[in-house]
Design a protein around this motif. Structure first.
Motif, PDB file in Angstrom:
ATOM      1  N   UNK A 151       0.799  -1.341  -0.054  1.00 12.69           N
ATOM      2  CA  UNK A 151       0.026   0.124  -0.030  1.00 12.69           C
ATOM      3  C   UNK A 151       0.670   1.282   0.012  1.00 12.69           C
ATOM      4  N   UNK A 152       0.141   2.583   0.304  1.00 17.51           N
ATOM      5  CA  UNK A 152       1.007   3.691   0.065  1.00 17.51           C
ATOM      6  C   UNK A 152       2.008   3.835   0.923  1.00 17.51           C
ATOM      7  N   UNK A 153       2.010   3.393   2.064  1.00 18.65           N
ATOM      8  CA  UNK A 153       3.313   3.379   2.988  1.00 18.65           C
ATOM      9  C   UNK A 153       4.547   2.571   2.800  1.00 18.65           C
ATOM     10  N   UNK A 154       4.334   1.295   2.011  1.00 17.90           N
ATOM     11  CA  UNK A 154       5.015   0.459   1.593  1.00 17.90           C
ATOM     12  C   UNK A 154       5.842   1.176   0.450  1.00 17.90           C
ATOM     13  N   UNK A 155       4.955   1.481  -0.417  1.00 19.78           N
ATOM     14  CA  UNK A 155       5.793   2.261  -1.678  1.00 19.78           C
ATOM     15  C   UNK A 155       6.564   3.482  -1.473  1.00 19.78           C
ATOM     16  N   UNK A 156       6.242   4.271  -0.168  1.00 16.20           N
ATOM     17  CA  UNK A 156       6.843   5.528   0.240  1.00 16.20           C
ATOM     18  C   UNK A 156       8.129   4.950   0.989  1.00 16.20           C
ATOM     19  N   UNK A 157       8.141   3.959   1.605  1.00 11.78           N
ATOM     20  CA  UNK A 157       9.263   3.422   2.326  1.00 11.78           C
ATOM     21  C   UNK A 157      10.371   3.080   1.015  1.00 11.78           C
ATOM     22  N   UNK A 158       9.875   2.491   0.121  1.00  2.08           N
ATOM     23  CA  UNK A 158      10.641   2.035  -0.932  1.00  2.08           C
ATOM     24  C   UNK A 158      11.385   3.184  -1.603  1.00  2.08           C
ATOM     25  N   UNK A 159      10.407   4.241  -1.914  1.00  2.39           N
ATOM     26  CA  UNK A 159      10.942   5.402  -2.511  1.00  2.39           C
ATOM     27  C   UNK A 159      12.072   6.132  -1.611  1.00  2.39           C
TER      28      UNK A 159
END
Length: 389
Positions: free
Chosen positions: A35-43
């Motif tokens: 979800x959005x937080x996972x993608x934010x951590x990846x970024x």
């Protein structure tokens, strides 16, 4: 009232899920999706690599090779966090299956006998000791790396950075720019510590419980031996032998799944940790990173812990073989059952061990060989610096 092994295991799972939720990788949830937080951590991880690359580029332009070493010394921790995230999320179903296998094992054997209960509590205690040690390690490292620059700022009015990467458009030498950089560095360090710790805890859970399978296997063999010497208990003996075969297959399945999830993690962990150690030692010799000794200690502890986990698996494999070969009254079994024991013995001698991408065996022997290479590098650095002086 004393806690049961099942309730203590459930507490462990809640602790793991709390840590990995912070990085958006709660793969224990059956309905987990990125979800959005996972993608934010990846970024954020890729941003760290980008900022480090920018810093190295600036340092090359200015011919500041000291800054290059400072910038790339901790980049390995970012690589470790990224590969743990990718491997755990990419194998989310397999991670859940292994976790559920252990949960069902604890529920099934909790009330069977005091011997089984003792084995369960022993493994949970070992897990707690390992986790508490790593909580202390990560917490101490983060606090020191954040507080020491604050100390230098207050006492010496020196603007030292926590991490050593620059961000385009932010002047870290100005007061406002330094505050912004300090906040960003602290956030990156905090997320990196939680991400690596959360990914490590799944591996700790899987490997620390590997000897538990051997302990239960041993007790099952004792029960089989009691039935073997009773001719009127053939059916019970036959069922117990097939139960042992099924248990050994369960052990092989868990080991195979753990290796599939973490083989890439092990490779990146070893390579990046050794790389970080070499760069950190260079920074210590050049006396340009005051908190380098603490990061060096962290790297060595991680290196030996991961190699130690591999040794646990190797030792357990040998113990499985010894249990079958030495503790089984195979000569009292009928010929047909003896063939089943031979099959199990042959399979136990070819069990998988943990490796780093099938290139390096994960064991204390490997850790000592790497340490020897690092020592040789350190001696070379000392000789080189003395020559320059």
């Amino acid at each position: 009232m004393a806690k049961t092994a099942v309730s203590r295991f459930a507490t462990i799972i809640r602790l793991i899920r709390f840590c990995v939720k912070i990085c958006g990788t709660d793969v224990s949830n059956p309905n987990y999706r990125m979800w959005a937080w996972t993608y934010l951590i990846t970024v954020t991880i890729f941003a760290y690599f980008g900022f480090t690359g920018y810093t190295v580029y600036r340092a090359v332009q200015e011919r500041d090779f000291t800054t290059i070493l400072l910038a790339i010394a901790t980049v390995g921790s970012g690589a470790q966090g990224l590969v743990k995230l990718v491997c755990c999320v990419g194998n989310a179903t397999l991670v859940r299956n292994i976790q559920l296998t252990y949960e069902s094992m604890y529920r099934e054997y909790e009330d069977r006998s005091r011997v089984y209960s003792k084995y369960l509590h022993q493994r949970i205690n070992n897990f707690y000791y390992l986790v508490l040690g790593f909580v202390f390690l990560y917490t101490t490292t983060v606090i020191i790396m954040i507080c020491f620059p604050l100390f230098e700022l207050v006492v010496y009015n020196k603007k030292a950075m926590i991490l050593h990467f620059l961000i385009p458009g932010i002047d870290h030498k100005s007061d406002t720019g330094y505050v912004i950089m300090f906040g960003i560095h602290s956030t990156f360090l905090f997320l990196g510590a939680f991400g690596n710790f959360g990914g490590d805890m799944y591996l700790f859970l899987f490997i620390i419980n590997i000897p538990l399978l051997k302990d239960i296997f041993k007790e099952k063999f004792n029960e089989l031996n009691e039935l073997v010497v009773q001719p009127d208990k053939y059916k019970e003996m036959h069922a117990k032998l097939w139960d042992l075969l099924d248990w050994h297959q369960k052990y092989a399945t868990i080991l195979r799944g753990t290796k599939k999830i973490y083989t890439a993690v092990m490779f990146v962990e070893l390579i990046s940790t050794c790389f970080g150690i070499l760069c950190t030692i260079s920074c210590i010799f050049m006396k340009n990173w005051p908190t380098a000794p603490f990061y060096l200690l962290y790297c060595f502890i991680v290196l030996y812990t991961f190699c130690g986990l591999g040794t646990i698996v190797e030792t357990t494999n040998e113990q499985f073989t010894n249990e079958i070969y030495s503790n089984c009254l195979w000569y009292e079994l009928p010929v047909r059952e003896q063939k089943l024991v031979i099959l199990m013995l042959a399979k136990s001698q070819d069990e998988r061990s943990l490796t780093a991408a099938d290139m390096l065996p994960l064991s204390m022997t490997t850790a000592l060989q790497l340490t020897k290479a690092i020592y040789s590098f350190s001696m070379m650095m000392i000789t080189y610096l003395d020559y320059e002086i």
